[in-house]
Design a protein around this motif. Structure first.
Motif, short mmCIF file in Angstrom:
data_model
loop_
_atom_site.label_atom_id
_atom_site.label_comp_id
_atom_site.label_asym_id
_atom_site.label_seq_id
_atom_site.Cartn_x
_atom_site.Cartn_y
_atom_site.Cartn_z
N UNK A 1 0.85 -1.19 0.00
CA UNK A 1 0.00 0.00 0.00
C UNK A 1 0.89 1.25 0.00
N UNK A 2 0.52 2.26 -0.80
CA UNK A 2 1.30 3.48 -0.92
C UNK A 2 0.98 4.42 0.23
N UNK A 3 1.97 4.68 1.08
CA UNK A 3 1.83 5.63 2.17
C UNK A 3 2.71 6.85 1.95
N UNK A 4 3.97 6.59 1.58
CA UNK A 4 4.90 7.69 1.34
C UNK A 4 4.60 8.36 0.01
N UNK A 5 4.98 9.62 -0.09
CA UNK A 5 5.03 10.28 -1.38
C UNK A 5 6.23 9.73 -2.14
N UNK A 6 6.15 9.79 -3.47
CA UNK A 6 7.22 9.24 -4.31
C UNK A 6 7.60 10.30 -5.34
N UNK B 1 8.80 1.50 -14.71
CA UNK B 1 8.47 2.27 -13.51
C UNK B 1 7.12 1.82 -12.95
N UNK B 2 6.14 1.65 -13.84
CA UNK B 2 4.81 1.22 -13.41
C UNK B 2 4.85 -0.15 -12.75
N UNK B 3 5.61 -1.07 -13.34
CA UNK B 3 5.74 -2.41 -12.76
C UNK B 3 6.36 -2.33 -11.36
N UNK B 4 7.41 -1.52 -11.23
CA UNK B 4 8.07 -1.36 -9.93
C UNK B 4 7.10 -0.79 -8.90
N UNK C 1 5.81 -2.64 -5.52
CA UNK C 1 6.28 -2.08 -4.25
C UNK C 1 5.17 -1.42 -3.44
N UNK C 2 4.24 -0.76 -4.15
CA UNK C 2 3.23 0.04 -3.47
C UNK C 2 1.79 -0.39 -3.78
N UNK D 1 1.37 4.73 -9.35
CA UNK D 1 1.39 6.19 -9.42
C UNK D 1 2.51 6.75 -8.56
N UNK D 2 3.03 7.90 -9.00
CA UNK D 2 3.98 8.63 -8.17
C UNK D 2 3.53 10.09 -8.10
#
Length: 253
Positions: free
Chosen positions: A1-6, A76-79, A83-84, A88-89
């Protein structure tokens, strides 16, 4: 799950890009960097970011080759998905670049095309490809130069492309406003890095000229720039949009 900004920083393996990446990590932002040829240097930056407690990843990218951009963003999308759990970044920092010091009358078409491809065409179309992956409410930071405001002999091609990027940034701010995506320019003055053959770091005569024409009396250092980019990637800068922020110590006032 995405918590940090990227944040995605092009040309993040050395110089200003490296400093930007590290200062972003200091703000609690995870970082993706690109490098052109020096993978070892890029992995060193990744390790430094991870040592600060943030996630980091490096990808190879030639920002002059628009044909690579679709594949690059697939990687980038796969990573991001792995990971998140979402692809999206939040921030795109168009930093990658090279310099040229040639008088106008000696600048060739190849020289001009090289500057255009990396500083204008590459930035334009990399940003275009990035938009579907950019979070609503995110930001774009394009790196310009003091040489778009003042002129020094030998930088006509480079300075012209940076001037064009500044105009482009205003259009980004206007056209992406409905998604609350901000677009700004950071324009460093002369900074002591390896950029352009390390002129501002190793040429004592040029350093003296720069220092004498700068209100704060010295040549810039990478640490003078990275923190500004990190600030623009924070909620404290949420109302800054379509602006050019020059960080030159008061050069050529």
């Amino acid at each position: 799950m995405k918590n940090s900004k990227i944040a995605l920083v092009t040309g993040g393996s050395r110089g200003l890009g490296k400093n930007m990446a590290l200062r972003l990590a200091d703000k609690g932002i995870d970082v993706i960097i690109t490098y052109h040829t020096n993978e070892a240097a890029a992995q060193d930056v990744v390790k430094l970011i991870e040592d600060k407690g943030q996630k980091a990843k490096a990808f190879e990218l030639d920002t002059t080759n628009v044909n690579e951009f679709t594949t690059f963003f697939k990687h980038v999308s796969d990573y991001l998905s792995e990971t998140y759990e979402e692809s999206r970044f939040d921030y795109l920092i168009n930093n990658a670049g090279t310099g040229i010091y040639k008088p106008f009358l000696q600048t060739t078409e190849n020289d001009f095309d090289e500057m255009m491809n990396i500083h204008l065409k590459g930035v334009y179309f990399l940003t275009q490809k990035a938009i579907p992956f950019l979070t609503d409410g995110g930001g774009i930071i394009n790196v310009s130069s003091g040489l778009a405001r003042f002129s020094l002999p030998g930088s006509s091609a480079y300075g012209s492309m940076k001037g064009a990027v500044e105009v482009f940034t205003k259009y980004l701010a206007k056209e992406l406003g409905d998604r609350k995506i901000r677009a700004n320019v950071v324009a460093p003055g002369a900074v002591a890095t390896d950029f352009g053959g390390g002129e501002n770091k190793n040429n004592d005569k040029k350093r003296d000229i720069i220092s004498s024409n700068t209100a704060l009396g010295r040549v810039g250092e990478p640490d003078d720039i990275g923190g500004i980019v990190a600030f623009l990637c924070s909620d404290d800068a949420q109302w800054i949009n379509g602006q050019r922020i020059e960080a030159s110590g008061g050069m050529m006032l």
